[in-house]
Design a protein around this motif. Structure first.
Motif, PDB file in Angstrom:
ATOM      1  N   ALA A   1       0.825  -1.090  -0.040  1.00 42.97           N
ATOM      2  CA  ALA A   1       0.002  -0.003  -0.071  1.00 42.97           C
ATOM      3  C   ALA A   1       0.801   1.260   0.032  1.00 42.97           C
ATOM      4  O   ALA A   1       0.734   2.142  -0.616  1.00 42.97           O
ATOM      5  N   ILE A   2       2.068   1.335   0.544  1.00 38.66           N
ATOM      6  CA  ILE A   2       2.682   2.628   0.822  1.00 38.66           C
ATOM      7  C   ILE A   2       3.450   2.398  -0.289  1.00 38.66           C
ATOM      8  O   ILE A   2       3.749   3.653  -1.043  1.00 38.66           O
ATOM      9  N   ALA A   3       4.038   1.446  -0.874  1.00 38.98           N
ATOM     10  CA  ALA A   3       4.884   1.476  -2.349  1.00 38.98           C
ATOM     11  C   ALA A   3       4.097   2.004  -3.309  1.00 38.98           C
ATOM     12  O   ALA A   3       4.495   2.777  -4.169  1.00 38.98           O
ATOM     13  N   LYS A   4       2.658   1.824  -3.648  1.00 37.77           N
ATOM     14  CA  LYS A   4       2.008   2.156  -4.443  1.00 37.77           C
ATOM     15  C   LYS A   4       1.754   3.667  -4.526  1.00 37.77           C
ATOM     16  O   LYS A   4       1.477   4.409  -5.591  1.00 37.77           O
ATOM     17  N   ARG A   5       1.933   4.296  -3.220  1.00 41.10           N
ATOM     18  CA  ARG A   5       1.870   5.803  -3.375  1.00 41.10           C
ATOM     19  C   ARG A   5       3.066   6.404  -3.983  1.00 41.10           C
ATOM     20  O   ARG A   5       2.976   7.540  -4.141  1.00 41.10           O
ATOM     21  N   VAL A   6       4.112   5.779  -3.629  1.00 38.73           N
ATOM     22  CA  VAL A   6       5.513   6.521  -3.960  1.00 38.73           C
ATOM     23  C   VAL A   6       5.538   6.368  -5.526  1.00 38.73           C
ATOM     24  O   VAL A   6       5.909   5.184  -6.174  1.00 38.73           O
ATOM     25  N   THR A   7       5.465   7.545  -6.465  1.00 37.12           N
ATOM     26  CA  THR A   7       5.383   7.499  -7.803  1.00 37.12           C
ATOM     27  C   THR A   7       6.345   8.338  -8.443  1.00 37.12           C
ATOM     28  O   THR A   7       6.388   8.021  -9.814  1.00 37.12           O
ATOM     29  N   SER A   8       7.215   8.866  -7.811  1.00 37.50           N
ATOM     30  CA  SER A   8       8.125   9.760  -8.317  1.00 37.50           C
ATOM     31  C   SER A   8       9.276   9.886  -7.558  1.00 37.50           C
ATOM     32  O   SER A   8       9.278   9.744  -6.361  1.00 37.50           O
ATOM     33  N   LEU A   9      10.609  10.246  -8.241  1.00 43.29           N
ATOM     34  CA  LEU A   9      11.513  10.542  -7.423  1.00 43.29           C
ATOM     35  C   LEU A   9      11.705  11.979  -6.872  1.00 43.29           C
ATOM     36  O   LEU A   9      11.227  12.959  -7.518  1.00 43.29           O
ATOM     37  N   GLY A  10      12.455  11.836  -5.811  1.00 44.65           N
ATOM     38  CA  GLY A  10      12.691  13.308  -5.152  1.00 44.65           C
ATOM     39  C   GLY A  10      11.707  13.911  -4.235  1.00 44.65           C
ATOM     40  O   GLY A  10      11.970  14.987  -3.609  1.00 44.65           O
ATOM     41  N   LYS A  11      10.602  13.141  -4.070  1.00 48.06           N
ATOM     42  CA  LYS A  11       9.434  13.836  -3.307  1.00 48.06           C
ATOM     43  C   LYS A  11       9.302  12.550  -2.232  1.00 48.06           C
ATOM     44  O   LYS A  11       9.317  11.691  -2.121  1.00 48.06           O
ATOM     45  N   CYS A  12       9.047  13.525  -0.994  1.00 47.42           N
ATOM     46  CA  CYS A  12       8.774  12.910   0.289  1.00 47.42           C
ATOM     47  C   CYS A  12       7.312  12.175   0.192  1.00 47.42           C
ATOM     48  O   CYS A  12       6.496  13.278   0.320  1.00 47.42           O
ATOM     49  N   TYR A  13       7.029  11.019   0.335  1.00 54.58           N
ATOM     50  CA  TYR A  13       5.842  10.498   0.432  1.00 54.58           C
ATOM     51  C   TYR A  13       5.543   9.984   1.950  1.00 54.58           C
ATOM     52  O   TYR A  13       6.354   9.563   2.556  1.00 54.58           O
ATOM     53  N   VAL A  14       4.457  10.383   2.575  1.00 59.58           N
ATOM     54  CA  VAL A  14       4.053  10.284   4.033  1.00 59.58           C
ATOM     55  C   VAL A  14       2.908   9.141   4.019  1.00 59.58           C
ATOM     56  O   VAL A  14       1.895   9.553   3.388  1.00 59.58           O
ATOM     57  N   TYR A  15       2.826   8.206   5.012  1.00 57.19           N
ATOM     58  CA  TYR A  15       1.800   7.170   5.283  1.00 57.19           C
ATOM     59  C   TYR A  15       1.680   7.505   6.444  1.00 57.19           C
ATOM     60  O   TYR A  15       2.413   7.097   7.442  1.00 57.19           O
ATOM     61  N   SER A  16       0.650   8.122   7.051  1.00 56.46           N
ATOM     62  CA  SER A  16       0.243   8.371   8.360  1.00 56.46           C
ATOM     63  C   SER A  16       0.049   7.057   9.176  1.00 56.46           C
ATOM     64  O   SER A  16      -0.581   6.158   8.882  1.00 56.46           O
ATOM     65  N   ALA A  17       0.394   7.502  10.428  1.00 55.68           N
ATOM     66  CA  ALA A  17      -0.215   6.512  11.475  1.00 55.68           C
ATOM     67  C   ALA A  17      -1.508   6.082  11.630  1.00 55.68           C
ATOM     68  O   ALA A  17      -1.966   4.901  11.841  1.00 55.68           O
ATOM     69  N   GLU A  18      -2.297   7.053  11.333  1.00 59.97           N
ATOM     70  CA  GLU A  18      -3.687   6.926  11.287  1.00 59.97           C
ATOM     71  C   GLU A  18      -4.105   5.949  10.280  1.00 59.97           C
ATOM     72  O   GLU A  18      -4.895   5.170  10.394  1.00 59.97           O
ATOM     73  N   GLU A  19      -3.516   6.126   8.944  1.00 61.27           N
ATOM     74  CA  GLU A  19      -4.002   5.383   7.936  1.00 61.27           C
ATOM     75  C   GLU A  19      -3.475   3.920   7.842  1.00 61.27           C
ATOM     76  O   GLU A  19      -4.123   2.921   7.478  1.00 61.27           O
ATOM     77  N   ILE A  20      -2.326   3.832   8.519  1.00 60.93           N
ATOM     78  CA  ILE A  20      -1.737   2.534   9.062  1.00 60.93           C
ATOM     79  C   ILE A  20      -2.541   1.649   9.924  1.00 60.93           C
ATOM     80  O   ILE A  20      -2.888   0.769   9.502  1.00 60.93           O
ATOM     81  N   ARG A  21      -2.914   2.477  10.867  1.00 60.11           N
ATOM     82  CA  ARG A  21      -3.852   1.633  11.774  1.00 60.11           C
ATOM     83  C   ARG A  21      -5.365   1.354  11.224  1.00 60.11           C
ATOM     84  O   ARG A  21      -5.883   0.231  11.387  1.00 60.11           O
TER      85      ARG A  21
END
Length: 207
Positions: free
Chosen positions: A172-192
């Protein structure tokens, strides 16, 4: 003949191969921190280049009260297992077992340098509050080896037990990361929320 869509799909699959190990590593830290009674927060990932350079982290609130030697020992043991769990989760194979040789390689030579340095310092402190002063370097190393063997094995057992959650969250996290050089955040709330949706077993937290 390949279409533009075919090439784009291949490029995306190649990029996912870069991102997935990073995501699995951070999820390993996050889930172990949760199980050890700490409060894990967001996971952040930045892929810097197509050679796999990256910046990533699972933020963990480590605040606790330490009022005894036993409390310090317990804290250090839990903290070291969190550090181990990144490389170990990265070494899960297709059969959902940890490839121990791979995990050791990643720990020593992979992207776990910061984890390893922190663990080495904590191991020395744990040894100091667990054993009497050693009489030789060999005895000191034996003490360290005993601690490492126990905590490494415990982290492997946890990782294999939680392989389904690690795999689902990492994807799920990897699918959000789509480009170089950008910081992608997966929040604790989303994880839970995702763990709850997947009916993650509510095993008791350690404390």
């Amino acid at each position: 003949m390949k279409t533009r869509e075919d090439y784009e799909n291949e490029e995306r699959e190649e990029f996912m191969r870069l991102v997935l190990p990073v995501a699995r590593h951070e999820v390993g830290h996050w889930l172990m921190a949760e199980r050890q009674g700490f409060i894990p927060q967001d996971i952040e990932i930045t892929i810097i280049d197509y050679q796999g350079s990256h910046s990533a982290g699972a933020v963990v609130n480590l605040a606790c009260s330490l009022t005894s030697i036993a409390g310090v020992q317990d804290y250090l043991r839990r903290r070291i297992q969190i550090l181990y769990s990144g490389a170990i989760a990265e070494a899960l194979d297709d059969c959902n077992q940890v490839n121990n040789d791979r995990a050791i390689y990643l720990w020593k030579f992979g992207n776990a340098e910061n984890d390893r340095k922190a663990a080495d310092d904590l191991l020395q402190l744990l040894r100091s509050v667990t054993y009497e002063l050693p009489t030789s370097d060999a005895e000191m190393q034996q003490q360290l080896d005993t601690i490492v063997s126990e905590l490494w094995s415990s982290a492997i057992e946890f990782t294999q037990q939680e392989h389904a959650a690690i795999g689902a969250l990492a994807n799920a996290i990897a699918k959000r990361v789509t480009s170089l050089g950008k910081c992608y955040v997966y929040s604790a709330e989303e994880i839970r929320q995702q763990l709850e949706a997947a009916d993650w077993p509510k095993r008791p937290r350690k404390s």
